[in-house]
Design a protein around this motif. Structure first.
Motif, mmCIF file in Angstrom:
data_model
loop_
_atom_site.group_PDB
_atom_site.id
_atom_site.type_symbol
_atom_site.label_atom_id
_atom_site.label_comp_id
_atom_site.label_asym_id
_atom_site.label_seq_id
_atom_site.Cartn_x
_atom_site.Cartn_y
_atom_site.Cartn_z
ATOM 1 N N PHE A 1 27.205 -37.752 60.461
ATOM 2 C CA PHE A 1 27.728 -38.901 60.404
ATOM 3 C C PHE A 1 29.102 -39.092 60.575
ATOM 4 C CE2 PHE A 1 24.184 -37.909 57.564
ATOM 5 C CZ PHE A 1 22.884 -38.639 58.094
ATOM 6 N N GLU A 2 29.987 -38.095 60.757
ATOM 7 C CA GLU A 2 31.158 -38.119 61.285
ATOM 8 C C GLU A 2 31.359 -37.756 62.457
ATOM 9 O OE1 GLU A 2 33.570 -39.210 59.232
ATOM 10 O OE2 GLU A 2 32.248 -39.436 57.538
ATOM 11 N N LYS A 3 30.526 -37.057 63.227
ATOM 12 C CA LYS A 3 30.605 -36.600 64.736
ATOM 13 C C LYS A 3 29.814 -37.614 65.497
ATOM 14 C CE LYS A 3 30.497 -31.575 64.970
ATOM 15 N NZ LYS A 3 29.733 -30.530 65.315
ATOM 16 N N ILE B 1 22.804 -42.354 69.146
ATOM 17 C CA ILE B 1 22.318 -41.259 68.452
ATOM 18 C C ILE B 1 21.885 -39.965 69.168
ATOM 19 C CG2 ILE B 1 20.986 -40.869 66.515
ATOM 20 C CD1 ILE B 1 22.108 -43.316 65.422
ATOM 21 N N LEU B 2 20.498 -40.684 69.938
ATOM 22 C CA LEU B 2 19.646 -39.679 70.668
ATOM 23 C C LEU B 2 20.299 -38.871 71.637
ATOM 24 C CD1 LEU B 2 15.935 -41.719 70.466
ATOM 25 C CD2 LEU B 2 16.986 -40.181 68.946
ATOM 26 N N SER B 3 20.986 -39.736 72.553
ATOM 27 C CA SER B 3 21.877 -38.961 73.741
ATOM 28 C C SER B 3 23.027 -38.094 72.999
ATOM 29 C CB SER B 3 22.452 -40.035 74.572
ATOM 30 O OG SER B 3 23.471 -40.995 73.901
ATOM 31 N N PHE B 4 23.476 -38.360 72.185
ATOM 32 C CA PHE B 4 24.443 -37.283 71.304
ATOM 33 C C PHE B 4 23.687 -36.234 70.983
ATOM 34 C CE2 PHE B 4 25.983 -35.410 67.426
ATOM 35 C CZ PHE B 4 27.156 -35.127 67.803
ATOM 36 N N LEU B 5 22.828 -36.319 70.414
ATOM 37 C CA LEU B 5 21.743 -34.866 69.840
ATOM 38 C C LEU B 5 21.497 -34.263 71.348
ATOM 39 C CD1 LEU B 5 19.821 -36.356 67.043
ATOM 40 C CD2 LEU B 5 21.816 -34.465 66.808
ATOM 41 N N ALA B 6 21.164 -34.963 72.232
ATOM 42 C CA ALA B 6 20.662 -34.148 73.565
ATOM 43 C C ALA B 6 21.876 -33.384 74.315
ATOM 44 C CB ALA B 6 20.156 -35.505 74.663
ATOM 45 N N LEU B 7 23.113 -33.753 73.811
ATOM 46 C CA LEU B 7 24.090 -32.976 74.226
ATOM 47 C C LEU B 7 24.461 -31.805 73.419
ATOM 48 C CD1 LEU B 7 26.449 -36.086 75.560
ATOM 49 C CD2 LEU B 7 24.989 -34.694 77.030
ATOM 50 N N GLN B 8 23.942 -31.774 72.295
ATOM 51 C CA GLN B 8 24.215 -30.677 71.261
ATOM 52 C C GLN B 8 23.551 -29.410 71.535
ATOM 53 O OE1 GLN B 8 26.899 -31.482 69.444
ATOM 54 N NE2 GLN B 8 26.622 -33.354 70.683
ATOM 55 N N PRO B 9 24.289 -28.062 71.361
ATOM 56 C CA PRO B 9 23.340 -26.960 71.184
ATOM 57 C C PRO B 9 22.133 -27.045 70.517
ATOM 58 C CG PRO B 9 25.659 -26.639 70.632
ATOM 59 C CD PRO B 9 25.404 -28.187 70.594
ATOM 60 N N ASN B 10 20.986 -26.488 70.912
ATOM 61 C CA ASN B 10 19.747 -26.758 70.387
ATOM 62 C C ASN B 10 19.416 -27.978 69.945
ATOM 63 O OD1 ASN B 10 19.523 -23.689 70.406
ATOM 64 N ND2 ASN B 10 20.946 -23.829 68.689
#
Length: 137
Positions: A69-71, A51-60
């Motif tokens: 929750f789907e992405k 979860i945290l690494s997914f967010l780290a790859l997102q813009p902003n």
């Protein structure tokens, strides 16, 4: 038996790599505990990493909450289970819900950014040493 792949798996470099991988996830769990002041249950550390690494790859460093929750894809976990882990990451202070342009997002907090970045720095350094020592190009 004894083919090229089996020989490769028994090599000293691969053994060091496997040992390091195990040690790195223990280190990740320790980092979560050190930063949040709370222990995570067995298995939670890996899901929190996704979860945290997914967010780290997102813009902003954020994603729209209703789509999150789907992405966020974690093998074999349903969106409602991912929702549970996102809530846990929020309780631990790694993620915050924010309003942006009238839409709710989940975003890495400064604490979340720090724990992911510090872990990645450690992994890059440690895995790089093994590559240089055992698998030079």
């Amino acid at each position: 038996m004894g083919g090229e792949k089996e020989v490769f798996l028994r090599s000293e470099g691969v053994q060091e790599l496997l040992t390091l991988t195990t040690r790195q996830f223990v280190g990740w769990d320790d980092a979560l505990r050190r930063v949040s002041g709370q222990t995570t249950e067995a298995g939670d550390a890996m899901d929190l990493w996704h979860i945290l690494s997914f967010l780290a790859l997102q813009p902003n460093l954020q994603v729209e909450k209703k789509l999150a929750f789907e992405k966020i894809k974690i093998a074999s976990l349903k969106p409602e289970t991912i929702r549970k882990y996102v809530a846990k990451a929020q309780r631990l202070g790694f993620i915050a819900t924010i309003e942006s342009r009238g839409t709710r997002h989940i975003q890495l907090t400064q604490t979340g950014i720090a724990v992911v970045a510090d872990t990645m720095r450690s992994w890059v350094e440690d895995f790089g040493q093994i590559q240089q020592q055992y698998f030079p190009r």
